[in-house]
Write an enzyme that holds these catalytic residues in place. Structure first.
Site, short mmCIF file in Angstrom:
data_model
loop_
_atom_site.label_atom_id
_atom_site.label_comp_id
_atom_site.label_asym_id
_atom_site.label_seq_id
_atom_site.Cartn_x
_atom_site.Cartn_y
_atom_site.Cartn_z
N GLU A 283 0.82 -1.22 0.00
CA GLU A 283 0.00 0.00 0.00
C GLU A 283 0.86 1.26 0.00
O GLU A 283 0.42 2.31 -0.46
CB GLU A 283 -0.91 0.03 1.24
CG GLU A 283 -2.21 -0.74 1.05
CD GLU A 283 -3.21 -0.54 2.18
OE1 GLU A 283 -2.91 0.19 3.15
OE2 GLU A 283 -4.29 -1.13 2.10
N HIS A 304 9.58 -26.36 -1.49
CA HIS A 304 9.04 -27.53 -2.18
C HIS A 304 7.87 -27.16 -3.09
O HIS A 304 7.16 -28.02 -3.57
CB HIS A 304 8.62 -28.58 -1.14
CG HIS A 304 9.78 -29.02 -0.30
ND1 HIS A 304 10.51 -30.16 -0.55
CD2 HIS A 304 10.39 -28.42 0.77
CE1 HIS A 304 11.50 -30.26 0.33
NE2 HIS A 304 11.45 -29.21 1.14
N LYS A 418 -13.61 -0.44 -3.17
CA LYS A 418 -14.59 -0.23 -2.09
C LYS A 418 -15.84 0.45 -2.65
O LYS A 418 -16.96 0.06 -2.33
CB LYS A 418 -14.00 0.63 -0.97
CG LYS A 418 -13.03 -0.12 -0.05
CD LYS A 418 -12.66 0.72 1.16
CE LYS A 418 -11.65 0.02 2.05
NZ LYS A 418 -11.15 0.83 3.13
#
Ligand code: PA5
Length: 441
Positions: A283, A304, A418
């Site tokens: 951010e 892995h 948002k």
């Protein structure tokens, strides 16, 4: 032990000439920060939290003690209002905190997603337990925690009737927002998120300190460590300053095409701290079409799965490995007289030593493969040292942002989704956006 930076495994890409070339710019970035002259300088309250929060400590401790009388505390929040507390809890206590035998209550984090099953499962874990809740939202209007807090209020009303409000503590803006208004209407005890502290820099405010105190974390030592680290990294000369050199190294690597930073550690207690780092750096830097994409890995498990890519894939990455020192466990590889698995050469060897060998082996191999590692070492899993680590990264992130030429303290991009979510969910006032979005379908 203060955080140290080791560049051994980045030497193919970074040398002292590179650092000499960026020293002035880094000093300039640090001056912007300390002189409060850079973009977003209205949001530098985090730099002084180790001092300003002292006064609030008795009240935080007292509220935490009341919460701790319950068997479980629901901690409602998302993003900067959640990640720091969870990161510190797992690092300082355990990733298995809730399953530990302890006198402190369990902590359940909710409101950090919109999954029905996640919330149902957590609420079912709370059945039969005495509950209290901490609701954390600076704006007081974020959808995920606001919706989860409705579930909490309804459950608490059902269970505790008129006494429900006594079990709820809010952390929100001092003056504004729906949650702030609810505090007045319902009489919740509340703590303020300072105006000049953004979500991702708020772990050392009541946002992080209250849940951590409820879990029995020594929050004063956390502040002590952070305060000492802030002073230290603001005063050391560049050549001896691991924080500024780390910020400079990231920027140098970025200029050489390294646009992805993989935060990793060899201790699973670090997994949530890496999540916190992803928000902090993501951010702060990812804007104006610039920035290093923050990713994370947990070693040795992810060797892995991601190991192949890190060793041999696109060469646009670098790793920042946090080496957590000071482990005292003697947990060792068991003996087995038959040696049927061929592990006899490790019998009796402490895991701590094997893990260190893995770190060195992997960093060398990745460096040879073309992926450099910035190695940061920190002391044991104490509150003081974790406070230092948090402060190290916060300051490094701010200096990095200024080096990159962005405002490290805003997050204009977060608002886009948002707004769309409000529109799609039919929130009043978002009718035009809703129409526009529905046309896209
Ligand atoms: O850093 C940020 O600003 C965000 O991650 C916020 O912390 C997050 O969106 C939660 O916001 P709020 O505390 O207002 O509910």
């Amino acid at each position: 032990m203060a955080v140290e930076l080791d560049l051994t495994y980045a030497s193919e890409l970074l040398d002292e000439r590179d650092f000499a070339g960026i020293e002035r710019e880094t000093a300039g970035a640090a001056r912007l920060l300390d002189g409060r002259r850079g973009a977003g300088s209205g949001f530098l309250g985090w730099l002084v939290l180790p001092r300003t929060m002292r006064e609030a400590l008795p009240a935080i401790r007292e509220a935490a003690e009341r919460l701790s009388a319950s068997q479980a505390v629901l901690v409602v929040g998302i993003g900067g209002s959640y990640l720091g507390a969870r990161a510190a809890l797992e690092y300082l206590k355990s990733p298995f905190y809730n399953a530990l035998k302890k006198t402190a209550p369990d902590l359940y984090f909710i409101g950090n997603n919109l999954s029905a099953s996640y919330h149902e499962e957590i609420l079912s874990l709370c059945e039969g337990k005495e509950l209290s809740a901490i609701v954390i939202s600076k704006s007081g209007t974020t959808t995920e925690p606001a919706a989860a807090f409705r579930a909490v209020r309804s459950l608490f009303r059902e269970r505790y009737g008129a006494k429900a409000s006594e079990r709820i503590v809010a952390v929100t803006d001092e003056r504004r927002g729906a949650l702030r208004e609810l505090c007045d209407a319902e009489g919740y005890r509340r703590f303020a998120v300072p105006d000049d502290v953004g979500g991702r820099y708020s772990v050392l405010s009541a946002v992080g300190l209250l849940p951590l105190a409820a879990a029995g974390v020594d929050i004063e030592a956390l502040l002590d460590g952070a305060g000492d680290a802030f002073s230290r990294y603001a005063s050391l000369p560049f050549s001896e300053n691991p924080c500024h050199r780390y910020a400079a190294a990231r920027n140098l690597l970025y200029r050489k095409g390294r646009v992805v930073e993989v935060f990793a550690s060899y201790e699973p207690c670090f997994v949530q701290t890496a999540e916190w780092l992803k928000q902090l750096f993501g951010e702060s830097e990812g804007k104006d079409r610039k920035g290093i994409f923050p990713a994370s890995a947990s070693f040795t498990a992810d060797l892995h799965s991601l190991g192949q890519f890190l060793q041999d894939g696109s060469r646009n990455l670098f790793e920042t490995v946090v080496d957590i020192r000071g482990g005292k466990s003697r947990f060792s590889v068991a003996g087995d007289a038959s040696d049927g698995d061929g592990l006899g050469y490790l019998a009796g060897k402490p895991y701590e030593e094997i893990n260190r060998s893995a770190l060195e082996a992997v960093a060398a191999a990745h460096a040879e493969g073309g992926t450099p590692t910035l190695l940061l070492s920190t002391g044991g899993r104490t509150e003081y040292e974790y406070g230092m680590l948090l402060a190290f990264f916060e300051r490094a992130c701010a200096v990095s942002g200024y080096l990159l030429g962005v405002n490290p303290f805003n997050q204009p991009g977060v608002e886009g989704y948002k707004r769309n979510l409000f529109a799609l969910l039919g929130k009043p006032g978002y009718e035009d956006e809703r129409e526009r979005l529905l046309k896209r379908k």
